[in-house]
Design a protein around this motif. Sequence first.
Motif, PDB file in Angstrom:
ATOM      1  N   LEU A  11       0.837  -1.186   0.000  1.00 33.08           N
ATOM      2  CA  LEU A  11       0.000   0.000   0.000  1.00 33.08           C
ATOM      3  C   LEU A  11       0.873   1.239   0.000  1.00 33.08           C
ATOM      4  CD1 LEU A  11      -2.647  -1.136   2.630  1.00 33.08           C
ATOM      5  CD2 LEU A  11      -2.759  -1.333   0.139  1.00 33.08           C
ATOM      6  N   GLY A  12       0.243   2.374  -0.201  1.00 33.18           N
ATOM      7  CA  GLY A  12       0.985   3.617  -0.184  1.00 33.18           C
ATOM      8  C   GLY A  12       1.347   4.072  -1.577  1.00 33.18           C
ATOM      9  N   PRO A  13       2.131   5.162  -1.673  1.00 39.60           N
ATOM     10  CA  PRO A  13       2.476   5.744  -2.981  1.00 39.60           C
ATOM     11  C   PRO A  13       3.317   4.804  -3.842  1.00 39.60           C
ATOM     12  CG  PRO A  13       2.968   7.246  -1.162  1.00 39.60           C
ATOM     13  CD  PRO A  13       2.668   5.927  -0.557  1.00 39.60           C
ATOM     14  N   VAL A  14       3.113   4.910  -5.134  1.00 36.69           N
ATOM     15  CA  VAL A  14       3.889   4.132  -6.091  1.00 36.69           C
ATOM     16  C   VAL A  14       5.315   4.682  -6.171  1.00 36.69           C
ATOM     17  CG1 VAL A  14       4.115   3.522  -8.518  1.00 36.69           C
ATOM     18  CG2 VAL A  14       1.871   3.525  -7.446  1.00 36.69           C
ATOM     19  N   HIS A  15       6.280   3.791  -6.335  1.00 38.36           N
ATOM     20  CA  HIS A  15       7.668   4.175  -6.567  1.00 38.36           C
ATOM     21  C   HIS A  15       8.125   3.598  -7.902  1.00 38.36           C
ATOM     22  CE1 HIS A  15       8.072   5.703  -2.484  1.00 38.36           C
ATOM     23  NE2 HIS A  15       7.513   4.583  -2.049  1.00 38.36           N
ATOM     24  N   SER A  16       9.103   4.225  -8.519  1.00 34.08           N
ATOM     25  CA  SER A  16       9.668   3.677  -9.749  1.00 34.08           C
ATOM     26  C   SER A  16      10.241   2.297  -9.464  1.00 34.08           C
ATOM     27  CB  SER A  16      10.763   4.602 -10.294  1.00 34.08           C
ATOM     28  OG  SER A  16      10.222   5.830 -10.726  1.00 34.08           O
ATOM     29  N   GLY A  17       9.986   1.374 -10.354  1.00 35.89           N
ATOM     30  CA  GLY A  17      10.447   0.000 -10.171  1.00 35.89           C
ATOM     31  C   GLY A  17       9.627  -0.929 -11.036  1.00 35.89           C
ATOM     32  N   ARG A  18       9.419  -2.133 -10.578  1.00 32.26           N
ATOM     33  CA  ARG A  18       8.657  -3.109 -11.349  1.00 32.26           C
ATOM     34  C   ARG A  18       7.475  -3.592 -10.530  1.00 32.26           C
ATOM     35  NH1 ARG A  18      12.384  -6.863 -14.429  1.00 32.26           N
ATOM     36  NH2 ARG A  18      12.583  -4.898 -15.537  1.00 32.26           N
ATOM     37  N   LEU A  19       6.318  -3.551 -11.135  1.00 27.60           N
ATOM     38  CA  LEU A  19       5.074  -3.937 -10.476  1.00 27.60           C
ATOM     39  C   LEU A  19       4.543  -5.211 -11.124  1.00 27.60           C
ATOM     40  CD1 LEU A  19       2.727  -3.191  -8.500  1.00 27.60           C
ATOM     41  CD2 LEU A  19       1.687  -1.971 -10.433  1.00 27.60           C
ATOM     42  N   ARG A  23      -0.085 -12.003 -14.067  1.00 25.13           N
ATOM     43  CA  ARG A  23       1.042 -12.479 -14.889  1.00 25.13           C
ATOM     44  C   ARG A  23       1.792 -11.341 -15.570  1.00 25.13           C
ATOM     45  NH1 ARG A  23      -1.112 -16.446 -19.160  1.00 25.13           N
ATOM     46  NH2 ARG A  23      -2.812 -14.927 -19.234  1.00 25.13           N
ATOM     47  N   LEU A  24       1.339 -10.107 -15.378  1.00 27.45           N
ATOM     48  CA  LEU A  24       1.930  -8.967 -16.064  1.00 27.45           C
ATOM     49  C   LEU A  24       3.029  -8.334 -15.212  1.00 27.45           C
ATOM     50  CD1 LEU A  24      -1.340  -7.273 -17.359  1.00 27.45           C
ATOM     51  CD2 LEU A  24       0.267  -8.656 -18.706  1.00 27.45           C
ATOM     52  N   GLU A  25       4.207  -8.163 -15.811  1.00 26.13           N
ATOM     53  CA  GLU A  25       5.282  -7.410 -15.166  1.00 26.13           C
ATOM     54  C   GLU A  25       5.354  -6.041 -15.820  1.00 26.13           C
ATOM     55  OE1 GLU A  25       9.070  -9.217 -15.000  1.00 26.13           O
ATOM     56  OE2 GLU A  25       8.431 -10.851 -13.676  1.00 26.13           O
ATOM     57  N   ILE A  26       5.258  -5.005 -15.024  1.00 22.41           N
ATOM     58  CA  ILE A  26       5.128  -3.650 -15.550  1.00 22.41           C
ATOM     59  C   ILE A  26       6.217  -2.767 -14.958  1.00 22.41           C
ATOM     60  CG2 ILE A  26       3.608  -1.636 -15.682  1.00 22.41           C
ATOM     61  CD1 ILE A  26       1.280  -3.724 -15.318  1.00 22.41           C
ATOM     62  N   ASP A  27       6.960  -2.087 -15.835  1.00 22.31           N
ATOM     63  CA  ASP A  27       7.956  -1.116 -15.390  1.00 22.31           C
ATOM     64  C   ASP A  27       7.257   0.194 -15.069  1.00 22.31           C
ATOM     65  OD1 ASP A  27      10.067  -2.877 -15.693  1.00 22.31           O
ATOM     66  OD2 ASP A  27      10.441  -2.311 -17.772  1.00 22.31           O
ATOM     67  N   VAL A  28       7.456   0.685 -13.875  1.00 17.32           N
ATOM     68  CA  VAL A  28       6.790   1.896 -13.404  1.00 17.32           C
ATOM     69  C   VAL A  28       7.791   3.046 -13.371  1.00 17.32           C
ATOM     70  CG1 VAL A  28       5.506   2.959 -11.515  1.00 17.32           C
ATOM     71  CG2 VAL A  28       5.242   0.505 -11.985  1.00 17.32           C
ATOM     72  N   VAL A  29       7.401   4.176 -13.964  1.00 11.15           N
ATOM     73  CA  VAL A  29       8.213   5.389 -13.939  1.00 11.15           C
ATOM     74  C   VAL A  29       7.372   6.509 -13.336  1.00 11.15           C
ATOM     75  CG1 VAL A  29       9.526   7.065 -15.291  1.00 11.15           C
ATOM     76  CG2 VAL A  29       9.472   4.661 -16.001  1.00 11.15           C
ATOM     77  N   VAL A  30       7.868   7.092 -12.250  1.00 11.45           N
ATOM     78  CA  VAL A  30       7.168   8.190 -11.592  1.00 11.45           C
ATOM     79  C   VAL A  30       7.682   9.509 -12.152  1.00 11.45           C
ATOM     80  CG1 VAL A  30       6.712   9.354  -9.403  1.00 11.45           C
ATOM     81  CG2 VAL A  30       6.815   6.848  -9.492  1.00 11.45           C
ATOM     82  N   VAL A  31       6.764  10.326 -12.666  1.00 14.52           N
ATOM     83  CA  VAL A  31       7.098  11.639 -13.207  1.00 14.52           C
ATOM     84  C   VAL A  31       6.308  12.676 -12.412  1.00 14.52           C
ATOM     85  CG1 VAL A  31       7.070  13.132 -15.238  1.00 14.52           C
ATOM     86  CG2 VAL A  31       7.523  10.678 -15.494  1.00 14.52           C
ATOM     87  N   PRO A  32       6.995  13.537 -11.650  1.00 12.29           N
ATOM     88  CA  PRO A  32       6.285  14.431 -10.723  1.00 12.29           C
ATOM     89  C   PRO A  32       5.213  15.306 -11.360  1.00 12.29           C
ATOM     90  CG  PRO A  32       8.628  14.399 -10.229  1.00 12.29           C
ATOM     91  CD  PRO A  32       8.454  13.622 -11.495  1.00 12.29           C
ATOM     92  N   ASP A  33       5.460  15.787 -12.599  1.00 12.15           N
ATOM     93  CA  ASP A  33       4.501  16.747 -13.162  1.00 12.15           C
ATOM     94  C   ASP A  33       3.444  16.103 -14.051  1.00 12.15           C
ATOM     95  OD1 ASP A  33       6.152  16.078 -15.233  1.00 12.15           O
ATOM     96  OD2 ASP A  33       6.600  18.123 -15.863  1.00 12.15           O
TER      97      ASP A  33
END
Length: 253
Positions: A11-19, A23-33
Amino acid sequence: MAAVVVAEEQLGPVHSGRLQVGRLEIDVVVVPDRSGVKLTVERDARITVTVPAGLDTARLIAVVRSRRRWIYDKLDERTEEAALRPDKEFVTGEGFHYLGRSYRLKIVDETPVPVGLVRGRLLLRRDCLDHAQDDLITWYRRRGNVWLPARAEPWAQRMRAPFQNISVRRLGYRWGSCNREGGVNIHWAAMQLPAKLIDYVLVHELAHLHKRDHSPEFWSLVGRALPDYRERRDQLDQFGALLWLPEPVSSSK
């Protein structure tokens, strides 16, 4: 991209990494704006999502689950595209595209540079065959570094974009990127496209100098510059899937 797998239960805010979602692996990129969530299935079938800072992990998981059908459809498309993508041989008679036109390769014993375009033939020097792929990519990059800035400048003026320079690079499976300083990066493989499709790539990146996301405001900027951008975007998807795009064999950028 950090190879950190975030459990669905976190839980909580998302961070850049892999989610991992099912069965889906997703690369997460956090962009502030950013103001919204952008899901992309890259041409190499990687799934990436760009999200605003502070987005709750549970909310992102819900978005991914709501788009699963779309994601799997896109993954099927990428698999079909990969099967169509041509393998090239560095032999006399092989065809390579430049600005939308196919040029036949000719292996020659002597030429001042490893690769050159002379009287409608793409020349490759025989003693360069062991590293022909890198030499040809270098040729595309050099051509792009000369051709693209003059092509981009009128678009930048029309769009009042804070454009500074263009760099032709290896960009994986992206056609282009840009930065806050007004720099635009274009994939060397884009130099195989017809000029009108390169214009679409340029306009797309120049619009990002104003708007970093793909909001309605962003597409409005693109549409004012290119009223037929939807048609060009569809053509880019079709033409781009058939271009020569080899896996990197060196560490050059």
